[in-house]
Design a protein around this motif. Structure first.
Motif, short mmCIF file in Angstrom:
data_model
loop_
_atom_site.label_atom_id
_atom_site.label_comp_id
_atom_site.label_asym_id
_atom_site.label_seq_id
_atom_site.Cartn_x
_atom_site.Cartn_y
_atom_site.Cartn_z
N THR A 47 -12.33 -11.30 54.47
CA THR A 47 -11.19 -10.48 54.85
C THR A 47 -11.54 -9.58 56.04
OG1 THR A 47 -10.33 -10.48 52.60
CG2 THR A 47 -9.59 -8.70 54.04
N ASN A 48 -12.70 -8.96 55.97
CA ASN A 48 -13.10 -8.06 57.05
C ASN A 48 -13.22 -8.80 58.39
OD1 ASN A 48 -13.21 -5.88 55.33
ND2 ASN A 48 -15.40 -6.09 54.93
N ALA A 52 -9.90 -9.76 59.97
CA ALA A 52 -9.14 -8.66 60.58
C ALA A 52 -9.53 -8.42 62.03
CB ALA A 52 -9.34 -7.38 59.77
N VAL A 53 -10.62 -9.03 62.49
CA VAL A 53 -11.06 -8.75 63.87
C VAL A 53 -11.19 -9.96 64.78
CG1 VAL A 53 -12.27 -6.62 63.26
CG2 VAL A 53 -13.51 -8.78 63.21
N ILE A 84 -11.64 -18.89 56.14
CA ILE A 84 -11.08 -17.79 55.35
C ILE A 84 -10.09 -18.35 54.33
CG2 ILE A 84 -9.63 -15.73 55.43
CD1 ILE A 84 -10.77 -15.23 58.26
N LYS A 111 -10.46 -18.26 50.17
CA LYS A 111 -9.50 -17.57 49.31
C LYS A 111 -8.86 -18.53 48.33
CE LYS A 111 -10.09 -13.49 50.95
NZ LYS A 111 -10.53 -12.39 50.07
N VAL A 157 -10.12 -4.78 47.93
CA VAL A 157 -9.77 -4.06 49.16
C VAL A 157 -9.59 -2.56 48.91
CG1 VAL A 157 -7.27 -4.40 49.06
CG2 VAL A 157 -8.41 -4.25 51.26
N ARG A 161 -3.78 -6.89 67.17
CA ARG A 161 -5.13 -7.45 67.29
C ARG A 161 -6.21 -6.59 66.66
NH1 ARG A 161 -4.32 -7.92 72.84
NH2 ARG A 161 -6.45 -7.27 73.22
N GLU A 171 -10.45 -4.22 68.90
CA GLU A 171 -10.32 -5.36 69.82
C GLU A 171 -9.43 -5.06 71.02
OE1 GLU A 171 -12.39 -8.02 68.99
OE2 GLU A 171 -12.87 -6.38 67.60
N ARG A 210 -0.16 -9.43 59.91
CA ARG A 210 -1.39 -8.72 60.30
C ARG A 210 -1.83 -7.72 59.24
NH1 ARG A 210 -5.67 -9.07 62.99
NH2 ARG A 210 -5.64 -6.82 62.98
N ASN A 250 -7.12 -2.54 57.93
CA ASN A 250 -7.74 -3.23 59.06
C ASN A 250 -8.60 -2.29 59.89
OD1 ASN A 250 -6.51 -5.64 58.37
ND2 ASN A 250 -4.77 -5.34 59.73
N ALA A 300 -11.92 -1.33 58.28
CA ALA A 300 -12.94 -2.37 58.27
C ALA A 300 -13.80 -2.35 59.53
CB ALA A 300 -12.31 -3.75 58.10
N GLN A 330 -1.98 -11.62 54.48
CA GLN A 330 -2.64 -11.62 55.79
C GLN A 330 -3.65 -12.76 55.90
OE1 GLN A 330 -4.83 -8.00 56.44
NE2 GLN A 330 -5.30 -8.50 58.57
N ASN A 331 -4.51 -12.90 54.92
CA ASN A 331 -5.55 -13.93 54.99
C ASN A 331 -4.97 -15.33 55.04
OD1 ASN A 331 -7.98 -12.42 55.00
ND2 ASN A 331 -7.82 -12.07 52.81
N LEU A 332 -3.93 -15.55 54.27
CA LEU A 332 -3.39 -16.91 54.15
C LEU A 332 -2.18 -17.12 55.05
CD1 LEU A 332 -3.74 -17.08 50.27
CD2 LEU A 332 -5.19 -18.23 51.95
#
Lengths: 194, 194
Positions: free
Chosen positions: A105-106, A109-110, A122, A126, A163, B22, B26, B100, B106, B109, B166-168
């Motif tokens: 996850t971390n 995010a970047v 990712i 998951k 999280v 982003r 970043e 996002r 975010n 992290a 967000q991840n998926l």
DNA sequence: TCATAAACAGACAGACTTGTCTGTAAAGTG
DNA sequence: CACTTTACAGACAAGTCTGTCTGTTTATGA
């Protein structure tokens, strides 16, 4: 004389630690090679880029976590106890890693959007965790058609605990998720209980 | 002639958009001032540092989200419906922001450990959301002493849905969390139901 | 109209980034 | 011993980053 571990191993191990502690984008190659006590040329002999180092790191993380889940599945605990054990393991993981949360996850995010290779990793990581819960809930209530929904609920409780444990630097989200999971499991296996 | 919005507003608005898209680490100041169509000297006239821009951004995000929660609390919906509405809002938020996720999570992290000012903001933001759920669950089951535990469960489902959405890059975690929340609420207000 | 404030453009400093390159030293293998 | 692989040291390129500074232009209000 003691044979030092290979340069590649030292690099990967050092990078893993630093990425976990501060995040992929916040750690530079120069720092990694300094702390791994190696040379830049050696780094680029083993890894074509920083990004490839990232994928190797995440791969190792995934494999270790898969082993943990497989061990739980192979154990002779009752389904509800397996689930409980997984939440206990999450608490330990967070404590051991100073509440830095999930590496996937971390990282997600970047890294930028077009880095499809990491995005896929990712997603599959998951989904592997989700599948783990689905297996357990199917075991828990073989007749119930709500096994899938319960599995998703547990998966989301698990993610939320990870999280928020990170955000709040605290263990209570894990304990709360664990308690909620226990209650849901108890109710599912004995629906008449209060 | 149309009066252009002030340079400060343009900077903050542009930065908010880019940070959200982003991630804080970043996006550089040069890009922000280019897109905001302003000069670097102007930027530093309004913000002492990039970090202060970050706190202003997070502050605005928090205030907006607090307004949303207050509106729900003030509405004349039933408690369970208020909760449902909040999950629906999460789905909209994720879709509008290209999945996002939470700006606070975010940012947490990637900023470093000793940046206490931002860490505190993250914590209080998360605790505000938790308190929101506590209020609703207290309203839902005024006699039940399990209101707090239920509130925490909903909070973790909400967080889990946000981060896994967000991840998926998908809406199903939100829908699954919403369904689970609905069921938990129904069970709590009518404990005899299956 | 004149003064003050705000915004402008952009050079610059100094430190950082990833990645390449050259050349040297050490270690393992036939 | 000779050969080959591996590692080492570190300069270098080309770019990024935040933040400072000088000086000019534009807008606003007395």
């Amino acid at each position: 004389m003691i044979k030092r571990s290979s340069a590649r191993d030292r690099i990967l191990e050092t990078a893993s630690q630093l990425f976990q502690e501060r995040g992929y984008s916040e750690v530079g190659i120069n720092e990694i090679i300094d702390k791994a006590d190696t040379a830049k040329a050696t780094f680029y002999q083993h890894f074509p880029s920083k990004e490839s180092l990232c994928t190797e790191w995440l791969k190792a993380v995934h494999e270790r976590s898969e082993r943990v889940r497989q061990e739980i599945l192979d154990s002779d605990l009752a389904p509800a106890e397996k689930i409980d054990r997984y939440f206990v393991g999450l608490g330990q993981f967070l404590e051991e890693n100073d509440f830095r949360g999930c590496p996937y996850t971390n990282t997600g995010a970047v890294i930028d959007e077009e880095c499809a290779c990491i995005r896929e990793k990712i997603e599959s990581h998951k989904l592997a965790i989700r599948a783990f819960f689905h297996k357990l809930t199917a075991e828990l209530c073989p007749t119930g058609r709500r096994a899938k929904a319960l599995g998703d609920t547990l998966f989301l409780l698990f993610s939320g605990a990870t999280v928020e444990g990170q955000n709040l630097r605290s263990l209570w989200p894990v304990e709360a998720a664990r308690a909620a999971a226990g209650e849901l499991c108890a109710r599912e296996s004995d629906p008449t209980a209060s």
